[in-house]
Motif scaffolding. Structure first.
Motif, PDB file in Angstrom:
ATOM      1  N   ILE A 126      11.314  -6.778 -15.322  1.00 55.39           N
ATOM      2  CA  ILE A 126      10.607  -6.860 -14.315  1.00 55.39           C
ATOM      3  C   ILE A 126       9.619  -7.436 -13.860  1.00 55.39           C
ATOM      4  O   ILE A 126       8.641  -8.088 -13.263  1.00 55.39           O
TER       5      ILE A 126
ATOM      6  N   ILE B 232       8.185  -2.057  -6.414  1.00 56.13           N
ATOM      7  CA  ILE B 232       9.576  -1.426  -6.920  1.00 56.13           C
ATOM      8  C   ILE B 232      10.248  -0.469  -6.055  1.00 56.13           C
ATOM      9  O   ILE B 232       9.061   0.594  -6.301  1.00 56.13           O
TER      10      ILE B 232
ATOM     11  N   LEU C  99      11.336  -6.018  -4.965  1.00 56.12           N
ATOM     12  CA  LEU C  99      12.656  -5.284  -6.540  1.00 56.12           C
ATOM     13  C   LEU C  99      12.960  -4.152  -5.822  1.00 56.12           C
ATOM     14  O   LEU C  99      12.565  -3.788  -5.600  1.00 56.12           O
TER      15      LEU C  99
ATOM     16  N   SER D 173       8.939   2.497  -2.113  1.00 54.94           N
ATOM     17  CA  SER D 173       7.776   1.512  -2.941  1.00 54.94           C
ATOM     18  C   SER D 173       6.075   1.961  -2.104  1.00 54.94           C
ATOM     19  O   SER D 173       6.406   2.900  -1.231  1.00 54.94           O
TER      20      SER D 173
ATOM     21  N   ARG E  32       8.716 -10.478 -11.032  1.00 55.60           N
ATOM     22  CA  ARG E  32       7.507  -9.703  -9.976  1.00 55.60           C
ATOM     23  C   ARG E  32       6.390 -11.445 -10.134  1.00 55.60           C
ATOM     24  O   ARG E  32       6.312 -11.766  -9.339  1.00 55.60           O
TER      25      ARG E  32
END
Ligand code: UDP
Ligand code: MG
Length: 314
Positions: free
Chosen positions: A24, A67, A45, A314, A28
């Motif tokens: 992540i 995310i 993501l 999100s 990111r």
């Protein structure tokens, strides 16, 4: 100013608690550099928890709001998890890029994927491994053997391409019309058509943890690939039957001649061998046909390919 594309990065995760925090973090960071000049701020993501038994969902659920998390109700397998992510995303993005949670796929080539899509208008971009040094000897050789056999038997796959690819929204719409339960994306996507490109990269080591593709899963995957895309094996069975017919007519003539000249004595070894060999061939042939019947059976039932238990928006 030209509108930047919204890209959703789809990552199926099965028991990946060891990899996820690092994955992540790196993804990111990568996404943020891409957002500056190549992709829209609305890019996300998308992590799919494929029925993990560890804390994978916990990590996804508590992550920040760039995310999206999708939790499947049980382990449906890599391909179905990917499909779940793609079908969810197609309503919100211009293209998806699918990649593994262990970051074995080099994320530095993501810029090239996006360039091919937004500047050169490719609808599908395949990541293809240049070499597989990081895979174990066994994995590398069995995988390449499967690719060869699959293509020989008629499954149209891209050599050395796993599921690292960019797929445009348009192709995703078409993909949603493919209703098969036995999902083999590496065969289905090339069969959709459109303008496609290939980008080569070197495969890295797994970030952490062990491969989630056991030998059994890999074997099933290969069988699925072949039988989903071709009926060549059944034709082979037919050809084998025809060949046996020809051979048996020669044997018949031989047997009659032996009888006529009065030499028809022992012949035991010959009889026993024929029984075993023909029996074996028949069994294998039945098995191959059975595989297709089994497949038709699960297709006819058309059960859902995945079930979503929870979504973290999100
Ligand atoms: N994976 C999944 N469901 C499964 C098996 C694997 O979602 O049943 C995911 C896994 O978490 C990873 C990707 O599929 O993100 C590829 O798996 P892995 O890296 O273990 O396979 P390998 O690279 O060894 O072929
Ligand atoms: Mg991997």
């Amino acid at each position: 100013m030209k509108k930047l594309p919204i890209i959703y990065f789809i990552i199926p995760c099965y028991n990946e608690e060891e990899c996820l925090p690092e994955t992540i973090k790196r993804l990111r960071a990568k996404m943020h550099t891409l957002v500056r000049n190549n992709i829209s701020k609305k890019s996300k993501l998308v992590l799919i928890d494929d029925g993990s038994l560890d804390n994978t969902w916990g990590i996804i659920k508590n992550s920040k709001n760039d995310i999206i998390g999708i939790k499947l109700s049980k382990n449906f397998g890599h391909q179905n998890a990917l499909l779940a992510g793609m079908m969810y995303s197609k309503n919100y993005c211009d293209a998806i890029i699918s990649l593994d949670a262990d970051l074995q796929d080099d994320i530095n080539i993501l810029d090239k994927f996006i360039e091919k899509f937004s500047k050169e208008h490719y609808e599908i971009v395949y990541g293809v491994r240049k070499e597989r040094k990081s895979d174990s000897f066994l994995k590398r050789n069995t995988a390449q053997f499967f690719y060869k056999i699959m293509n020989l038997l008629g499954a149209n796959t891209i050599y050395n391409h796993a599921d690292y690819r960019l797929v445009s929204k348009r192709v995703l719409e078409e993909l949603s019309n493919f209703k098969e339960v036995n999902l083999f994306l590496r065969g289905i996507i090339p069969s959709i058509g459109f303008k496609t490109a290939i980008i080569e990269y070197a495969r890295e080591e797994r970030l952490a943890g062990k491969s989630k593709y056991s030998m059994r899963k890999m074997f099933n995957f290969a069988i699925d690939g072949i039988t989903s895309f071709s009926i060549k094996p059944i034709r082979l069975v037919f050809a084998l039957g025809a060949l046996m017919l020809v051979v048996s007519s020669f044997i018949l003539i031989y047997a009659v001649i032996i009888k006529l000249i009065g030499k028809a004595v022992s012949g035991w070894t010959f009889t026993i061998c024929s029984i075993w060999i023909i029996g074996g061939i028949q069994m294998i042939s039945l098995g191959i046909i059975g595989e297709y019947i089994g497949k038709s059976y699960s297709e006819v039932k058309s059960r859902p390919r995945y079930i979503i238990e929870d979504i973290k928006k999100s």
